[in-house]
Scaffold this motif. Structure first.
Motif, PDB file in Angstrom:
ATOM      1  N   ASP A 351      77.702  32.299  51.756  1.00 32.03           N
ATOM      2  CA  ASP A 351      78.836  33.069  51.263  1.00 32.03           C
ATOM      3  C   ASP A 351      78.807  34.450  51.899  1.00 32.03           C
ATOM      4  O   ASP A 351      77.804  34.854  52.494  1.00 32.03           O
ATOM      5  CB  ASP A 351      78.770  33.188  49.736  1.00 32.03           C
ATOM      6  CG  ASP A 351      80.147  33.403  49.117  1.00 32.03           C
ATOM      7  OD1 ASP A 351      81.110  33.647  49.870  1.00 32.03           O
ATOM      8  OD2 ASP A 351      80.256  33.320  47.871  1.00 32.03           O
ATOM      9  N   HIS A 361      82.002  42.058  39.964  1.00 36.79           N
ATOM     10  CA  HIS A 361      82.247  41.055  41.001  1.00 36.79           C
ATOM     11  C   HIS A 361      80.931  40.575  41.619  1.00 36.79           C
ATOM     12  O   HIS A 361      80.771  39.380  41.902  1.00 36.79           O
ATOM     13  CB  HIS A 361      83.152  41.640  42.097  1.00 36.79           C
ATOM     14  CG  HIS A 361      84.531  41.954  41.620  1.00 36.79           C
ATOM     15  ND1 HIS A 361      85.425  42.736  42.335  1.00 36.79           N
ATOM     16  CD2 HIS A 361      85.183  41.596  40.483  1.00 36.79           C
ATOM     17  CE1 HIS A 361      86.551  42.834  41.667  1.00 36.79           C
ATOM     18  NE2 HIS A 361      86.437  42.164  40.545  1.00 36.79           N
ATOM     19  N   SER A 364      79.290  38.241  39.067  1.00 39.17           N
ATOM     20  CA  SER A 364      79.999  36.960  38.963  1.00 39.17           C
ATOM     21  C   SER A 364      79.730  36.073  40.172  1.00 39.17           C
ATOM     22  O   SER A 364      79.412  34.888  40.032  1.00 39.17           O
ATOM     23  CB  SER A 364      81.505  37.216  38.826  1.00 39.17           C
ATOM     24  OG  SER A 364      82.221  35.994  38.813  1.00 39.17           O
ATOM     25  N   ALA A 365      79.835  36.652  41.374  1.00 41.28           N
ATOM     26  CA  ALA A 365      79.651  35.863  42.598  1.00 41.28           C
ATOM     27  C   ALA A 365      78.228  35.336  42.713  1.00 41.28           C
ATOM     28  O   ALA A 365      78.004  34.163  43.047  1.00 41.28           O
ATOM     29  CB  ALA A 365      80.005  36.702  43.820  1.00 41.28           C
ATOM     30  N   SER A 367      75.979  34.980  40.221  1.00 42.17           N
ATOM     31  CA  SER A 367      75.657  34.063  39.118  1.00 42.17           C
ATOM     32  C   SER A 367      76.193  32.663  39.379  1.00 42.17           C
ATOM     33  O   SER A 367      75.533  31.667  39.063  1.00 42.17           O
ATOM     34  CB  SER A 367      76.218  34.606  37.800  1.00 42.17           C
ATOM     35  OG  SER A 367      75.626  35.846  37.466  1.00 42.17           O
ATOM     36  N   THR A 368      77.387  32.578  39.950  1.00 40.67           N
ATOM     37  CA  THR A 368      77.969  31.264  40.245  1.00 40.67           C
ATOM     38  C   THR A 368      77.091  30.495  41.225  1.00 40.67           C
ATOM     39  O   THR A 368      76.796  29.311  41.026  1.00 40.67           O
ATOM     40  CB  THR A 368      79.384  31.428  40.829  1.00 40.67           C
ATOM     41  OG1 THR A 368      80.216  32.090  39.868  1.00 40.67           O
ATOM     42  CG2 THR A 368      79.986  30.076  41.171  1.00 40.67           C
ATOM     43  N   ARG A 369      76.675  31.159  42.276  1.00 40.04           N
ATOM     44  CA  ARG A 369      75.796  30.510  43.256  1.00 40.04           C
ATOM     45  C   ARG A 369      74.455  30.129  42.640  1.00 40.04           C
ATOM     46  O   ARG A 369      73.889  29.075  42.929  1.00 40.04           O
ATOM     47  CB  ARG A 369      75.569  31.452  44.440  1.00 40.04           C
ATOM     48  CG  ARG A 369      76.731  31.508  45.409  1.00 40.04           C
ATOM     49  CD  ARG A 369      76.810  30.229  46.211  1.00 40.04           C
ATOM     50  NE  ARG A 369      77.896  30.265  47.176  1.00 40.04           N
ATOM     51  CZ  ARG A 369      78.227  29.235  47.939  1.00 40.04           C
ATOM     52  NH1 ARG A 369      77.547  28.101  47.836  1.00 40.04           N
ATOM     53  NH2 ARG A 369      79.225  29.299  48.791  1.00 40.04           N
ATOM     54  N   ARG A 371      73.730  29.370  39.484  1.00 43.77           N
ATOM     55  CA  ARG A 371      73.857  28.206  38.593  1.00 43.77           C
ATOM     56  C   ARG A 371      73.933  26.910  39.398  1.00 43.77           C
ATOM     57  O   ARG A 371      73.286  25.914  39.051  1.00 43.77           O
ATOM     58  CB  ARG A 371      75.084  28.364  37.695  1.00 43.77           C
ATOM     59  CG  ARG A 371      74.901  29.360  36.561  1.00 43.77           C
ATOM     60  CD  ARG A 371      76.032  29.262  35.564  1.00 43.77           C
ATOM     61  NE  ARG A 371      77.301  29.667  36.143  1.00 43.77           N
ATOM     62  CZ  ARG A 371      77.770  30.897  36.097  1.00 43.77           C
ATOM     63  NH1 ARG A 371      77.061  31.856  35.517  1.00 43.77           N
ATOM     64  NH2 ARG A 371      78.950  31.200  36.631  1.00 43.77           N
ATOM     65  N   ARG A 372      74.718  26.926  40.449  1.00 49.85           N
ATOM     66  CA  ARG A 372      74.852  25.717  41.272  1.00 49.85           C
ATOM     67  C   ARG A 372      73.520  25.337  41.907  1.00 49.85           C
ATOM     68  O   ARG A 372      73.155  24.154  41.970  1.00 49.85           O
ATOM     69  CB  ARG A 372      75.908  25.940  42.356  1.00 49.85           C
ATOM     70  CG  ARG A 372      77.326  26.029  41.825  1.00 49.85           C
ATOM     71  CD  ARG A 372      78.294  26.369  42.947  1.00 49.85           C
ATOM     72  NE  ARG A 372      79.673  26.500  42.468  1.00 49.85           N
ATOM     73  CZ  ARG A 372      80.668  26.961  43.200  1.00 49.85           C
ATOM     74  NH1 ARG A 372      80.444  27.332  44.449  1.00 49.85           N
ATOM     75  NH2 ARG A 372      81.876  27.056  42.690  1.00 49.85           N
TER      76      ARG A 372
END
Length: 550
Positions: A351, A361, A364-365, A367-369, A371-372
């Motif tokens: 990313d 931001h 959020s960005a 944390s999303t990565r 979790r995946r």
């Protein structure tokens, strides 16, 4: 990096320090511009502009970031063409330096960092269970069985007793029978009363001999989280408890920040820490390998342009390491050129975030990565039957722990466990019951060991436990306690039969200079001696026995 006591204060201090250092940074940039006729100075000029472009807005100087970004773009174009700055470009940079000076005099209020919600997790782990059951022998047996897995059980003979008792704040789960002398659905009715009065906020597991729709509907209407049919299999019950008790804190995410701009990297670290994410900072990219081994990040967040090597080059190196093939790499840079971004992504990144970035931001960005990645890693590393680490993942963790202990001169122990006479269990009760025994042992290990301990199933009935910062004497006491607890667990067979089984264990303490294979071999040798000596016991490796008496 340890979390600071007050992140807001630390961020305010960083902002003040940045403001104090800003005049010197601008003077350094202006000096590099005066020497721009020397092409050797152009990379330094670009680097200084790049640093200001990425950090200015973060510390309250958005106009500074805009002007610095424009300056960086001009210098970058000249460098790519392999030429000095043109007269027109020099005039533009001179005007931009004036804009930088103006921008440095007009800071704005900083963006607030999202605060963590107040923690609902008590200081002590909630392991208290209310058991409402009028069969005294069954209630006592369940209390003893759950006790082996680290739970404390308080027994109530009737729903009325539960209604009259103030709810303990450490209560984790209520285990409620359906049928009592007071009524065939007295259990669910009591839970509904507690819920209406707002006296119960914990999950409820209903259990009963009844398996009809009427009883199950009553449990569902009372908000039951699960329904078990008697006789209760303790392994199944423990699995449901693990699913329901959500206030056991998960292992924190770990982010490695690679940026030669120390204050900016620290700012990003504090921002992520405010969301409960652990961080480590690398300001010299040439030291990243040691940080990877010690910190074991779940994600790498790094700048694109740094001295000595670029972010793209560093990403390519990270992807050469087997342990980090899947770890997300996220660039955080002022780079806006689409072609360059695509090339950088092709070299191993996942990313691209643009500096400057708002705190929410960034959280959020990232944390999303994270979790995946955790979900993907769990699918790859978990043993499908027990949920523990599989053979390959366990071997990898042992290698990592051995390397860490070698560098830091720390101690750890490896325990090799093997179920006794497990073939007889499969032959007598069947493989499904054998699988249940394996899962019960796995649950016991997960519940009774520390979060920092590493537990894996390496094949069949063989398990491994890695105990960081633990010597042989401590490991012996812990594993012997677990051995005794497991020997008392009632394993439930078909037709209502129960039986008990045991395990043997060998323990080896890491000795300085030993390899991961050495430690594992010594633990296996100790396990073999435990088997030869009659099973159902814990044995230390020869070297560890000579160190002290246990």
């Amino acid at each position: 990096m340890t979390n600071p006591p007050n992140i807001a204060e630390q961020l305010c201090l960083l902002r003040e320090n940045y403001a104090q250092q800003l005049p010197a940074k601008l003077a350094q940039l202006e000096g590099a511009f005066r020497r721009h006729d020397n092409v050797v100075e152009l990379p330094q000029l670009r680097h200084l502009a790049h640093s200001l472009a990425g950090s200015g807005a973060t510390f309250g100087y958005p106009a500074l970031s805009i002007a610095a970004r424009q300056l960086e773009t001009i210098v970058d174009g000249a460098l790519n063409d392999g030429r000095p700055l043109s007269l027109e470009e020099s005039d533009s940079i001179a005007r931009l330096i004036e804009a930088l000076d103006r921008g440095a005099r007009t800071p704005i209020a900083p963006s607030s960092v999202p605060a963590l919600p107040p923690s609902t997790v008590p200081e002590a782990e909630r392991k208290l269970i209310y058991l409402v059951e009028d069969d005294a022998s069954l209630a006592t047996d369940l209390m003893l069985q759950l006790g082996h897995f680290g739970y404390t059980v308080k027994i109530f003979e009737t729903p009325k007793q539960l209604l009259e008792t103030p709810v303990d704040p450490l209560l984790a789960v209520v285990l409620m029978d359906i049928v009592f002398p007071q009524g065939d659905l007295a259990g669910p009715e009591a839970i509904i009363q507690l819920s209406i009065a707002k006296q119960l906020r914990t999950p409820v597991i209903f259990f009963s001999f009844r398996n009809d729709l009427t009883a199950r509907l009553a449990a569902a209407r009372a908000g039951g989280a699960a329904y078990l049919v008697k006789p209760i299999d303790v392994g199944t019950l423990i699995g449901r408890l693990d699913d329901l008790i959500s206030d056991l804190p998960p292992e924190p995410y770990r982010v490695l920040i690679v940026d030669d701009n120390g204050p900016l990297a620290t700012h990003h670290a504090f921002t992520l820490q405010s969301a409960g994410i652990s961080t480590d900072i690398v300001t010299d990219p040439m030291t990243i390998l040691a940080h990877l081994d010690d910190f074991k990040p779940d994600l790498v967040l790094m700048d694109m342009y740094m001295p000595k090597c670029t972010g793209s080059e560093l990403a390519a190196v990270i992807r050469q390491l087997d342990n980090y093939v899947l770890v997300p790499i996220v660039y955080l840079s002022t780079e806006s050129d689409t072609d360059r971004r695509l090339i950088a992504m092709q070299l191993g990144a996942d990313d691209f975030l643009t500096k400057p970035i708002m705190p929410e931001h960034l959280i959020s960005a990232v944390s999303t990565r994270l979790r995946r990645y955790r979900v993907l890693r769990s699918h790859i590393e978990q043993d499908s039957l027990t949920g523990l680490l599989n053979h390959a993942a366990t071997k990898d963790r042992l290698t990592t722990e051995t390397a860490r202990a070698t560098r830091q001169q720390r101690v750890f122990c490896l325990a090799a466990l093997d179920l006794d006479n497990f073939k007889n269990v499969n032959d007598t009760y069947g493989h499904l019951i054998g699988d249940s025994v394996l899962k019960n042992l796995a649950e016991l290990l997960k519940r009774r060991l520390r979060r920092t301990d590493i537990v894996g199933r390496i094949g069949g009935e063989e398990f491994v436990v890695i105990l960081p910062d633990t010597n042989a004497k401590q490991a012996f006491g812990l594993l012997n306690e677990l051995r005794e607890a497991f020997s008392l667990v009632h394993q439930r067979a078909s037709r209502g039969l129960t039986f008990t089984t045991t395990f043997s264990c060998g323990i080896a303490q890491y000795q300085l200079g030993a390899s991961a294979n050495d430690v594992h071999l010594h633990a296996d040798e100790a396990l073999y001696r435990a088997k030869q000596a009659g099973r159902n016991q814990v044995t230390l490796a020869d070297d560890d026995e000579r160190q002290d008496s246990y």
